[in-house]
Structures are given as structure tokens and as C-alpha cells.
Design an enzyme around this catalytic site. Sequence first.
Site, short mmCIF file in Angstrom:
data_model
loop_
_atom_site.label_atom_id
_atom_site.label_comp_id
_atom_site.label_asym_id
_atom_site.label_seq_id
_atom_site.Cartn_x
_atom_site.Cartn_y
_atom_site.Cartn_z
N TYR A 100 0.75 -1.08 -0.01
CA TYR A 100 0.03 -0.09 -0.10
C TYR A 100 0.81 1.11 0.16
CZ TYR A 100 -3.66 3.13 1.04
OH TYR A 100 -4.86 4.24 0.98
N SER B 82 -6.48 0.98 -4.50
CA SER B 82 -6.63 2.47 -4.11
C SER B 82 -5.21 2.94 -4.22
CB SER B 82 -7.07 2.58 -2.58
OG SER B 82 -7.39 3.98 -2.26
N ASP C 242 -17.95 4.08 -7.04
CA ASP C 242 -16.80 4.43 -6.40
C ASP C 242 -16.82 5.91 -6.73
OD1 ASP C 242 -14.75 5.40 -5.36
OD2 ASP C 242 -13.38 3.94 -6.17
N HIS D 71 -15.94 2.59 -3.02
CA HIS D 71 -14.48 2.24 -3.31
C HIS D 71 -14.29 0.99 -2.53
CE1 HIS D 71 -10.41 3.69 -3.62
NE2 HIS D 71 -10.14 3.70 -2.37
#
Length: 859
Positions: free
Chosen positions: A636, A717, A800, A832
Amino acid sequence: MLRSLPGLSMCLALTACGQHGAAPSEQSGAPPAIAYEAHLAAGVRVPAGATLRNPHEGDAAVAKNGASLFTAMNCDGCHGTDGSGWVGPSLADRRWRYGGADGEIFSSIYYGRPKGMPAFGGTVGTEAVWSLVTYIRSLPLPDDVPTESWVGEARAPGTGASGEGKVNSGQEQRQAHREHSASPDPYLWLEDVHGAKPLEWVKAQNARSAGILKADPSYHKDYEAILKVMDATDRIPYGDLEHQYVFNFWQDAEHPKGIWRRTTIADYAHSAPSWDILLDLDQLAKDEHENWVWKGAECTPALQRCLLHLSRGGGDAVVVRELDLAARAFVKDGFQLAEAKSAVTYLDEDTVLFGTDFGPGSMTASGYPRIVKLWKRGAPQSQARTIYEGRQSDVGAQGVVFHDASGTVALVERDVGFFTAEYYLIASDGTTRQLPLPLGADLKGAQGRNLVFTLREDWTPPKGKRMSKGSLLTYRVPDRLPAGGRPEAADALAVLYTPDAHSAIDEVAAGRDAVYASIYHDVTGAIHVFRPAAGGKWSDSTLSLPAGGSTHIVAANSWGPEAQFRFESYTTPTTLYADAGDGKPLPLKSLPARFDASSLRTEQFFATSKDGTRVPYFVTLGRAPAGPVPTVLYGYGGFEISMTPSYSPNFGMLWLSRGGAFVVANIRGGGEYGPGWHQAALLQNRQKAYDDFQAVARDLVKRGITTPPQLGIMGGSNGGLLVSANMVQRPELFGAVVCQVPLIDMIRYTHIGAGASWAAEYGDPERPADRTWIMKYSPYQNVKADRSYPPVFFVTATSDDRVTPVHARKMAARMLEQGHEVLFYENTDGGHAGAADHKQAAEMWALSFVYLAQKLGAG
């Protein structure tokens, strides 16, 4: 609303500085021009809590004030030979013209950088300097003024020379901007999220991808296996502790949209609690012919009524309705808000603080409310009283209220940026007064009248001692605010915990009797309990929980002594622990094993990144692999979010049990080692997160765990940006990519969804300096037809409204036209999260695992 600026009023009175070319008067107190190496002595001190992000960016009123101040200061000779000022030192006289990004301009004025620039940090306040920055950045960029950046590498204060960096002309910057702006984007039409033509394209891509992946014999088996686990009734029903109750939202095969329910804390301890259903969302959706998705609830202090947040399809925009708990019915003429990205909270049983879309100008550029109003029950919404207005350049503003038996603490939180905020105490008459907390204070909760927060920056409060970033603090809100000014901070502060270089505070929750913190050391956790003691002191104890995994705070009761926690690791199923208030947590519920972990092991390794930083990562695989194995590397690396050990039935059942390896990289940009670890990969340093990820990939190959053709990468994301950027930069390292709900077009991201709110993380591509570093890694701008990339699968959702499906659509379309191997799948619901219910989630994950197995040879 502008705060009082004492430094500004001082400087506006400097009538002796009225003429260009005059030396600073002795009465002004402004230091003379100094060499860079002496800037600290001249500046006296650093600005407390400074983040070097402009809190007034684009504010015309502040720019106007800054223009007046600029005129008053325009005598010091630091603006170049003509006094016009913009960026960089004059090549003729080496005098500094305010230069670069906002943080550079701020430092130039405040610290006196580089040579020839006076330091005004000892003369004017931080706010006054930011007003100058705002004004200077409002000026047009000249074509013929050279720029010179002293922010190339991070330097310790007072070390290293400046003014020796690369010189770029303003003309070159403008030309680069024109060249990019002139490049047409052939896929701009895909940004029309709900347009007929884009949805036809989506439909065609979905059919193509489903035809390939769902035809695989493994797909249906994987789908059923995931759905069975997600719908299993032996899952742990996590909940919120309120008074004597546990509130829980539950989804299963019988209730795909979910039910909201509660039971008593005592009954919750039983293996099969007797739940009281408060709302059946499936029935409500059926009755109202709406595609409702649950987004949470908040109740009054006495638990009489609750505000429900319902989303159409799973987006961030919600409809707010009030439910009467006793009647199990919506309150007639109760508090209601139409669909919007609203913020609402109860001040008391009959009053709410709220912000919503009131019409043009009421939302920030990031798409969140900037106005906070106080609304009394029975009054029309139009009569709600405005108590605070933020700026359009802010991320947003919202009411924050803490209730417990001792009373109520009501605040307005002004989110200046994504990582900076101001907090205002709301008095009984509805007026607000700013609290003396730094911009980098991250509010976590309240224990009584003690606000609990962590620091994102070092902070020295007035009359206080320096406190380190990452520390856990409390600030006691005074019962009465002093007339005519802000309360002092130092006497009301307490430091609960200061992490060392290997530690970080990950989660914090406040209960009636204690503050709980999940503190990690080299990415494995423990729960600390802090209790108030005599003399403003706090005790610190550590709960007896298993070691070697993640410790999470599930809930803390503001009305009682209870708290709940959970422990898990990559191979240990989650166990929920309950603490009745005696500091002795007992196991309450455990998740059954979803896969056989007896032949698996987890090890932590450290890879060495490009700049020498040691980057931790976890590897879970078989105890005796025959050789390199198919591997999924997950990451991430953003927004100070930590990737801590977790028990994943999906990866266990569908990957580890079939001989693969699962790797999680704890790269910079995350919060694994506190704010410093996050800040190391912010803005112009974003590439460090990608360097870390690539270092982990190379280390896996070096250790013989996998090979590049067997190495798949996955992220969602910001993690989708991570894997797409790595795919474009180092395609030879990877065999396949799964990119979920990603950001990708980083030149347009601030115009898409909630992108404007993330400028503090990535920078603003509208600024030439920021655009330069963003262009170097933005995947959409850097993918090439003449390069070979690993196959990639994009997964996103139409609903989203945070990141939006736009990034994945455009990248997939561009790569397909360039001839690369691409699959794309867009779910219509889910927001999302990518999925609104268990069936949609099972589909998304089954498609992903089948794809990885096909490309990497697993199973």
C-alpha cells in the site's frame, strides 16, 4: 475564518520600510541579510508544528493581506534588483527571489534561505508568512526569471550549502506546462462515469474478461469457497460498545444487504446471543425500491434515536435518516439529509451539528462540507444556525462530539489539509474558540475532558517542552475558556507514550476509564492501557495478549469499563478478547480455521532500498518449498496506513494451500514506523515508496523464494497506484499485476472524485514544481507502446465516488490500444470497496485469484 495575526499587524506598522532599496530599520526588529548557514540564529526558532503545507492555498482574502505585508517588507533587497519577486535568486546579484513550491517559499522567508535572504521567523508569525506565500503564489510566473530550488535533498537544519542546485528558467517551466497541456487525452470521454458510451465500453470489457476468467474451472469453485466463508454464521460478530449494549451490523446469505442489531454485553458473551434486530436493510431496500448500502449509524447519548447513513450503491455520498429505536421506525419530521457527502453528529438528544451540500460554494474543492451548522429538532433545516465556515481550499469542516457520563465535549474540526487540522471548542452559546493544538495533531477521541491525540510533527507548545512526532498525548479541555484569548496548552498537556525508532502507535480508542493504544514494534503489536492518576499523571500497562501478530482495538465503552480487542496473524485465526475493566482480557470468541496452516510458516525479512533504508516485509509460505514458488506481493505505502499481519481466509484457501507464497511489504508512505515513515515518501519523495517495493521484489528473488515470472503484485486504491507505477517502471521484475480501484492518472487526479483532498500526499499537478515530480511516476503518462509489460487485470466499481473508476478505465483503454495484455472488470455497485455485498466481493476475489493462478502457474 482568519485567526488573529499578531505578526501581521506588527509588520504592517513598519512605515520605515516604505521605499524600495532601504535597509531594514532597527525598530523593525528584522534581521539583516544572512548567509544560509546562520539562518537558525537569525530566525530564533522553527515554527511550532509547521508542516510546510499552505493552509490558505488559493484564498483571495489571505492573498490580499499578504500583498500588503509584502509591500511593507519590500525594502530588504531580497527580491532581486527590481523588487518584483518570484522564484529563485537573481543571476545578476544572487539575491533570493522567493522560490519553488509553497514549502520552499515559506522556508525562504521564515528561515532565511539561501544566502542573501533575511530570516523573518523571529519577527513575524507563521500565519503572516503563509499570507506572504499565498500572495506570491497568486502572481503570474514570469517568463524570464530563473528559479533555483534549495529543497533537493532533506538536510538537517544549519547544514549544507544552498543556492547551488539546478537552475531552470521560468520559460522552461512554462514551456513544459504548455507541451503537456497541448497533448490531447484520447480517453477523456471515459471520465463520464455514468455516460452511455463509457458504460457500453465497460460492458464490453466486462464481457470479455468474464468470458476468459469465468470459463476457468477454478472460478466457480473459488467463488463458492469465498462466499461460503463470507456468509458463514460462525464468523465473529464485531460490534460497538454503547452503555450496556453491543451494536452489530451483519450480512449473510439470508441478509445479503444486512441487518443492524444489538444485544446486551452480558448476552454477547454467549456462543449464540439473542439479537434484537433494529433495521432490516434488505426489507427496507425492497420496500423503497432502493439499492441501499449500509454506511453506519450514530445514536443519541440516551440511545433514543439514531442517525442512519444509507448509500445508493455504496458510494461515499449518503442519505441520512433518523430512526426511533423503541418504535423501530423512522422519526416523522426527524433529522434528515438528502444525498450528499454529509457530516452529521448529535450534540444532544434534540440537536445536531451538520454540514452538507447547501448549494453553490458550500462544499470544498475536495467535495466535502465546509460549513458547520447547528440544527434544533422541530425547526426547518433552513433555520439551522451557522457556527463555523471553513475555506474552499480546505479538505472540509465537521462537528465532532464526545459524550460520556461526565458530560459532553463539542468541537469543530477544520481539516486544513489531509494531515493538518484545527480544532475549535463550541461554547454553550454556539460560539467557537480555537484550542491551542498544533496543525499536526491527529485527534483520536476523548476520555472525560481529556482530548486524546497523536502528533504528526514535533511540537513545542508555548512555555512547554518539546514533544516528538508520533507521541500520544492528552489535552485537558478547560471547563471555562479565558475571555478574549485561547487557553494555554502546556499546563493541560500530558504525554502518555513516545515511540522509539522501531515503534509506532497504530490505533487509539478512549473509554470511560482508560485510553487504549495498539503499539507496534517492528510491525508486531501489543495493547497498552493508560489510566488517569493523581496529579495529572497517567499509568501505563500492557495487556496480556498473544505476541507475534496484530493487536487491534475493537471497541471501548464511553459509558462503562468494558473494552474489546482482537489478535490475529497470517496463520492464526482471529480471537476476540474482552476486558471487563480489570486489565485482564479473556478470549470471548474465535474464528474457526479456514485453511490448514500446520505446514505454513511466516518470516519477517528486511530488504535494502535504493537509499539504504531497511524495509521490513512478511513472507508466508510452506515450511519446505521445493524451490521458487508462485508469489503474490501486496503493498500500500500511503496515508500513514500500516499493513500489519492479518488472517486472510482468501489467501489461505486459494493461494497458500495451493503451494503459493503471500508477501506483504511494509514500505515507506505507510505508518509502520510512525509519521516519519509516512512522510519519507510524501510529495517529491513518492518514488521512495516505489523503490522500497522494488527492493522487496528483488530480495524475494535473491532469497530464492520466487522468480520474476512467478511474482505477481496486488494493491488497491493508493496500492493500485503503487502496483501500476511499479509495473511501468520495472516490468521485468513481475509476472502479473492485479490493480484494484486504483489512482493512475496523477496529472488529472485532483479533478477526479475526491482527488483534491489528497494534494498533501501527492502534490498538486497544477503547480509546475509538483507536476515535474508527479510526471516522473504517473503511470498513465509513462506507459509506452514500445515496452513490454506483465499482464495486468484492473478491477474497479462504477459507484466508487471517491477514486472513481476513471483511472482504471483510461489506463486499460490506453494499454489495450498500445497492444498490451490487459483485462478489465468494473462492478456496478460497491463504492470504493469494490463490492456492496458478499456475492460481489466473492466475485471480485475469485476473478483475481483465477487470474493470478493463470498467469503465475499456481494451483
